[in-house]
Design an enzyme around this catalytic site. Structure first.
Site, PDB file in Angstrom:
ATOM      1  N   ALA A   5       0.811  -1.210   0.000  1.00  0.00           N
ATOM      2  CA  ALA A   5       0.000   0.000   0.000  1.00  0.00           C
ATOM      3  C   ALA A   5       0.849   1.266   0.000  1.00  0.00           C
ATOM      4  O   ALA A   5       0.492   2.280  -0.554  1.00  0.00           O
ATOM      5  CB  ALA A   5      -0.897  -0.006   1.235  1.00  0.00           C
ATOM      6  N   ALA A   7       4.417   1.589  -0.671  1.00  0.00           N
ATOM      7  CA  ALA A   7       5.566   1.747  -1.552  1.00  0.00           C
ATOM      8  C   ALA A   7       5.436   0.800  -2.730  1.00  0.00           C
ATOM      9  O   ALA A   7       4.595  -0.086  -2.738  1.00  0.00           O
ATOM     10  CB  ALA A   7       6.840   1.450  -0.783  1.00  0.00           C
ATOM     11  N   ASP A   8       6.274   1.027  -3.716  1.00  0.00           N
ATOM     12  CA  ASP A   8       6.307   0.112  -4.851  1.00  0.00           C
ATOM     13  C   ASP A   8       7.582  -0.693  -4.813  1.00  0.00           C
ATOM     14  O   ASP A   8       8.659  -0.144  -4.619  1.00  0.00           O
ATOM     15  CB  ASP A   8       6.305   0.912  -6.160  1.00  0.00           C
ATOM     16  N   LYS A  19      12.999  -0.963  -3.336  1.00  0.00           N
ATOM     17  CA  LYS A  19      11.739  -0.481  -2.765  1.00  0.00           C
ATOM     18  C   LYS A  19      11.725   1.038  -2.854  1.00  0.00           C
ATOM     19  O   LYS A  19      12.501   1.719  -2.171  1.00  0.00           O
ATOM     20  CB  LYS A  19      11.616  -0.936  -1.303  1.00  0.00           C
ATOM     21  N   ASP A 113       4.426  -1.285  12.292  1.00  0.00           N
ATOM     22  CA  ASP A 113       3.386  -1.847  11.409  1.00  0.00           C
ATOM     23  C   ASP A 113       3.510  -3.370  11.445  1.00  0.00           C
ATOM     24  O   ASP A 113       3.647  -4.031  10.410  1.00  0.00           O
ATOM     25  CB  ASP A 113       3.565  -1.311   9.981  1.00  0.00           C
TER      26      ASP A 113
HETATM   27  N1  LIG Z   1      13.211  -8.166   1.244  1.00  0.00           N
HETATM   28  C1  LIG Z   1      12.154  -8.777   0.714  1.00  0.00           C
HETATM   29  N2  LIG Z   1      12.269 -10.059   0.255  1.00  0.00           N
HETATM   30  C2  LIG Z   1      11.200 -10.684  -0.296  1.00  0.00           C
HETATM   31  N3  LIG Z   1       9.990 -10.121  -0.439  1.00  0.00           N
HETATM   32  C3  LIG Z   1       9.806  -8.852  -0.010  1.00  0.00           C
HETATM   33  C4  LIG Z   1      10.879  -8.121   0.589  1.00  0.00           C
HETATM   34  N4  LIG Z   1      10.428  -6.879   0.897  1.00  0.00           N
HETATM   35  C5  LIG Z   1       9.139  -6.851   0.532  1.00  0.00           C
HETATM   36  N5  LIG Z   1       8.745  -8.025  -0.009  1.00  0.00           N
HETATM   37  C6  LIG Z   1       7.398  -8.363  -0.510  1.00  0.00           C
HETATM   38  O1  LIG Z   1       6.725  -7.179  -0.942  1.00  0.00           O
HETATM   39  C7  LIG Z   1       5.585  -6.898  -0.114  1.00  0.00           C
HETATM   40  C8  LIG Z   1       5.487  -5.385   0.126  1.00  0.00           C
HETATM   41  O2  LIG Z   1       6.688  -4.900   0.726  1.00  0.00           O
HETATM   42  P1  LIG Z   1       6.698  -4.000   2.034  1.00  0.00           P
HETATM   43  O3  LIG Z   1       8.114  -3.702   2.400  1.00  0.00           O
HETATM   44  O4  LIG Z   1       5.853  -4.649   3.080  1.00  0.00           O
HETATM   45  O5  LIG Z   1       6.046  -2.647   1.487  1.00  0.00           O
HETATM   46  P2  LIG Z   1       4.692  -1.868   1.783  1.00  0.00           P
HETATM   47  O6  LIG Z   1       5.117  -0.697   2.599  1.00  0.00           O
HETATM   48  O7  LIG Z   1       4.209  -1.485   0.445  1.00  0.00           O
HETATM   49  O8  LIG Z   1       3.760  -2.800   2.532  1.00  0.00           O
HETATM   50  C9  LIG Z   1       5.821  -7.725   1.170  1.00  0.00           C
HETATM   51  O9  LIG Z   1       4.629  -8.076   1.834  1.00  0.00           O
HETATM   52  C10 LIG Z   1       6.564  -8.936   0.633  1.00  0.00           C
HETATM   53  O10 LIG Z   1       5.656  -9.871   0.072  1.00  0.00           O
HETATM   54 MG   LIG Z   2       4.099  -4.180   4.080  1.00  0.00          MG
END
Ligand SMILES: Nc1ncnc2c1ncn2[C@@H]1O[C@H](COP(=O)(O)OP(=O)(O)O)[C@@H](O)[C@H]1O
Ligand SMILES: [Mg+2]
Length: 208
Positions: A5, A7-8, A19, A113
């Site tokens: 939600a 970040a991309d 990210k 979070d």
């Molecule tokens: N280091 C990582 N390794 C593998 N998958 C990741 C990693 N970081 C994020 N993801 C995947 O991307 C999704 C969104 O990333 P996240 O850091 O939680 O961002 P947001 O702030 O958009 O929720 C996570 O729920 C996970 O499935």
């Molecule tokens: Mg997340």
């Protein structure tokens, strides 16, 4: 991969992801830039602090002021993991989560979070290990309230997704208290009870 939600995830190589926090049009530009820069910096800082305390988190480096280069963790988000595992397995991974959240809090790191989608279960040395991600709302804080909110949020996210597994969040709470220093555990449990009572009060007085 899921696009979150806030970040991309704009690239996904074998070993790392990028990210990037993207502009939110509903925010005034200056404020938006400030928030995105701050969360990016904070996420990198907290991941590094966790790593220094041997809490399982991905490696991180700053790509630019809105973008982090984060080690790719091969595994499953905890919510997906729970869906298809036995209760015994679920309890065992929650025990590990409780241990590392207690480590975070003992070192005054608050996740901000803490939900089942911000934990990735990976296999390391044939053992399942919970990796913590998404620290953009986190903080360095020694406040019981902030720590109790982490536990409250985690349990809320668990209850919302898995209402049938009632005893699991209870177990998580108990284990967390066992792994903490006993005085701190007592204070945080008290605080958590107040937060839960507040929640029940609001629910009762805003429904119907
Ligand atoms: N280091 C990582 N390794 C593998 N998958 C990741 C990693 N970081 C994020 N993801 C995947 O991307 C999704 C969104 O990333 P996240 O850091 O939680 O961002 P947001 O702030 O958009 O929720 C996570 O729920 C996970 O499935
Ligand atoms: Mg997340």
């Amino acid at each position: 991969m899921k696009i979150g939600a806030e970040a991309d995830i704009i690239a996904c190589e074998e070993k790392y992801i990028l990210k990037r926090r993207i502009r939110k049009k509903y925010r005034v530009l200056m404020l938006d830039e400030h928030i995105r820069k701050m969360r990016t910096k904070k996420e990198a800082m907290l991941l590094k602090v966790c790593k220094s305390h041997k809490i399982p988190v991905p490696d991180v480096s700053i790509e630019d002021e809105y973008t982090l280069k984060i080690e790719f963790i091969e595994g499953e988000n905890l919510d997906n993991y729970i869906k298809v595992r036995s209760k015994k397995k679920v309890k065992s991974i929650l025990d590990r989560c409780a241990f590392f959240v207690a480590q975070m809090h003992q070192n005054n790191i608050v996740h901000g979070d803490l939900t089942t989608s911000n934990i990735i279960v990976a296999i390391k040395n044939k053992k399942e290990v919970p990796y913590f991600i998404d620290f953009g709302f986190g903080n360095k804080s020694h406040r019981d309230e902030d720590k109790a909110m982490d536990i409250h949020n985690f349990i809320k996210s668990f209850d919302a997704t898995f209402p049938a597994l009632k005893e699991c969040p209870r177990l998580f709470k108990e284990k967390y208290a066992v792994y903490l220093d006993s005085k701190e555990a007592f204070r945080i449990q008290n605080r958590l009870e107040k937060i839960e009572a507040r929640g029940r009060y609001l629910k009762k007085n805003t429904s119907g």
